[in-house]
Design a protein around this motif. Sequence first.
Motif, mmCIF file in Angstrom:
data_model
loop_
_atom_site.group_PDB
_atom_site.id
_atom_site.type_symbol
_atom_site.label_atom_id
_atom_site.label_comp_id
_atom_site.label_asym_id
_atom_site.label_seq_id
_atom_site.Cartn_x
_atom_site.Cartn_y
_atom_site.Cartn_z
ATOM 1 N N HIS A 56 0.812 -1.167 0.062
ATOM 2 C CA HIS A 56 0.095 -0.014 0.062
ATOM 3 C C HIS A 56 0.965 1.203 0.145
ATOM 4 N N GLU A 57 0.711 2.314 -0.976
ATOM 5 C CA GLU A 57 1.309 3.095 -1.000
ATOM 6 C C GLU A 57 0.422 4.388 -1.453
ATOM 7 N N SER A 58 0.566 5.803 -1.112
ATOM 8 C CA SER A 58 -0.106 6.682 -1.425
ATOM 9 C C SER A 58 0.544 7.209 -2.817
ATOM 10 N N ARG A 59 -0.677 7.879 -3.607
ATOM 11 C CA ARG A 59 -0.165 8.235 -4.892
ATOM 12 C C ARG A 59 0.895 9.324 -4.785
ATOM 13 N N SER A 60 1.720 9.134 -5.912
ATOM 14 C CA SER A 60 3.010 10.028 -6.160
ATOM 15 C C SER A 60 2.373 11.614 -6.116
ATOM 16 N N ARG A 61 3.199 12.243 -5.605
ATOM 17 C CA ARG A 61 2.954 13.957 -6.015
ATOM 18 C C ARG A 61 2.914 14.374 -7.347
ATOM 19 N N TYR A 62 3.973 13.807 -7.866
ATOM 20 C CA TYR A 62 4.208 13.970 -9.365
ATOM 21 C C TYR A 62 3.561 12.799 -10.375
ATOM 22 N N GLY A 63 3.169 13.082 -11.431
ATOM 23 C CA GLY A 63 3.120 12.188 -12.552
ATOM 24 C C GLY A 63 1.551 11.682 -12.634
ATOM 25 N N ASN A 64 0.542 12.351 -11.946
ATOM 26 C CA ASN A 64 -0.770 11.658 -11.680
ATOM 27 C C ASN A 64 -1.601 12.690 -12.346
ATOM 28 N N ASN A 65 -1.192 13.795 -12.981
ATOM 29 C CA ASN A 65 -2.119 14.955 -13.414
ATOM 30 C C ASN A 65 -2.179 14.659 -15.000
ATOM 31 N N PRO A 66 -3.295 14.940 -15.661
ATOM 32 C CA PRO A 66 -3.420 14.995 -17.123
ATOM 33 C C PRO A 66 -2.028 15.634 -17.604
ATOM 34 N N TYR A 67 -1.616 15.107 -18.832
ATOM 35 C CA TYR A 67 -0.530 15.822 -19.447
ATOM 36 C C TYR A 67 -0.573 15.358 -20.997
ATOM 37 N N THR A 68 0.322 16.219 -21.745
ATOM 38 C CA THR A 68 0.405 16.199 -23.358
ATOM 39 C C THR A 68 1.953 15.944 -23.601
ATOM 40 N N VAL A 69 2.087 14.656 -24.539
ATOM 41 C CA VAL A 69 3.284 14.418 -24.931
ATOM 42 C C VAL A 69 2.880 14.188 -26.729
ATOM 43 N N ASN A 70 3.791 14.699 -27.407
ATOM 44 C CA ASN A 70 3.707 14.763 -28.781
ATOM 45 C C ASN A 70 2.479 15.147 -29.499
ATOM 46 N N GLY A 71 1.619 15.831 -28.613
ATOM 47 C CA GLY A 71 0.208 16.285 -29.289
ATOM 48 C C GLY A 71 -0.694 15.392 -28.707
ATOM 49 N N ARG A 73 -3.063 13.956 -25.729
ATOM 50 C CA ARG A 73 -3.459 14.309 -24.279
ATOM 51 C C ARG A 73 -3.722 12.784 -23.507
ATOM 52 N N TYR A 74 -2.980 12.752 -22.206
ATOM 53 C CA TYR A 74 -3.035 11.692 -21.565
ATOM 54 C C TYR A 74 -3.904 11.920 -20.342
ATOM 55 N N HIS A 75 -4.823 11.057 -19.639
ATOM 56 C CA HIS A 75 -5.467 11.301 -18.565
ATOM 57 C C HIS A 75 -5.317 9.988 -17.409
ATOM 58 N N PRO A 76 -4.085 10.220 -16.463
ATOM 59 C CA PRO A 76 -3.968 9.013 -15.513
ATOM 60 C C PRO A 76 -5.047 8.566 -14.700
ATOM 61 N N VAL A 77 -5.414 7.399 -14.623
ATOM 62 C CA VAL A 77 -6.563 7.118 -13.949
ATOM 63 C C VAL A 77 -6.139 7.072 -12.284
ATOM 64 N N ALA A 78 -7.294 7.327 -11.403
ATOM 65 C CA ALA A 78 -7.148 7.356 -9.901
ATOM 66 C C ALA A 78 -7.090 5.838 -9.603
#
Length: 282
Positions: A56-71, A73-78
């Motif tokens: 069991h780990e807490s979600r990381s502070r970084y890397g879990n928000n929506p982001y864009t790469v090469n045009g 859009r990615y939406h990480p799931v909770a």
Amino acid sequence: MRRKCRCPYCGLALAPLLLLLAACSFLPRSGGYFEDDGPSAPIADAARIPDAVPKHESRSRYGNNPYTVNGARYHPVADARGYRERGVASWYGKKFHGRRTSNGETYDMYAMTAAHTTLPLPSYVRVRNLKNGRSVVVRVNDRGPFLHSRLIDLSYAAAAKLGIADEGTGLVEVETVAPGEPLTAKTDTVEIIAPAAAAEANGGPRLYLQVGAFTRWDNAIALRDRLEREAFRPIFVQSTLVETETRVYRVRIGPVASVEEGDRLTERLAQQGVANAVFVVE
């Protein structure tokens, strides 16, 4: 020594830098194999490398928000409970060894980790090689792969244990694993592909390229006919009723004999204006 980050944001003041830390780690990787990306000597006995142990780990502070790469859009799931998907796995090694991962950790090519575009950071998945039946459990702590329609990017150690380090890619099934679940895969549920080309496999998983999905039959047929005239064969339309009771018509090429052949077809498709072909394993 950690390599200097070459992200253009790294010349900013500290506060903006912290806000843009995730962008710095989303450096596009090809999701493919580099002949000089492995260690100077291969791991002697990869089968003895211990799997990651889910906890069991807490979600990381970084890397879990929506982001864009090469045009794109990615939406990480909770919450990824129940996630299972088949596709193409690749691996990344010393060119990223020691660099910052998307959740702010340091990438170690000898650890049992992986990168995924949308799974929570961190999370744990079991990856099964559908060709030889081997499986590993890895901790997802990075984002990628972003090119060539790859499903997951494994560390070198995980790829070596799965038996795909030499080939660079492999057909896999990925499913989430929760703390307390058995870490050993049930071998009787793993489908094995014979050494022959996927197109010749009898009843086993097959590799396809999906070039479009439509809710209108005539649009699917139009794309199929256009690509067939350009010698993309075999090509067909698959009709599927999805959860919303909507019928979707998927245009697919294949079965494809190998990932490399699929990559070559993807390049040809891009020349025909079809830029979003994705691998499908069934």
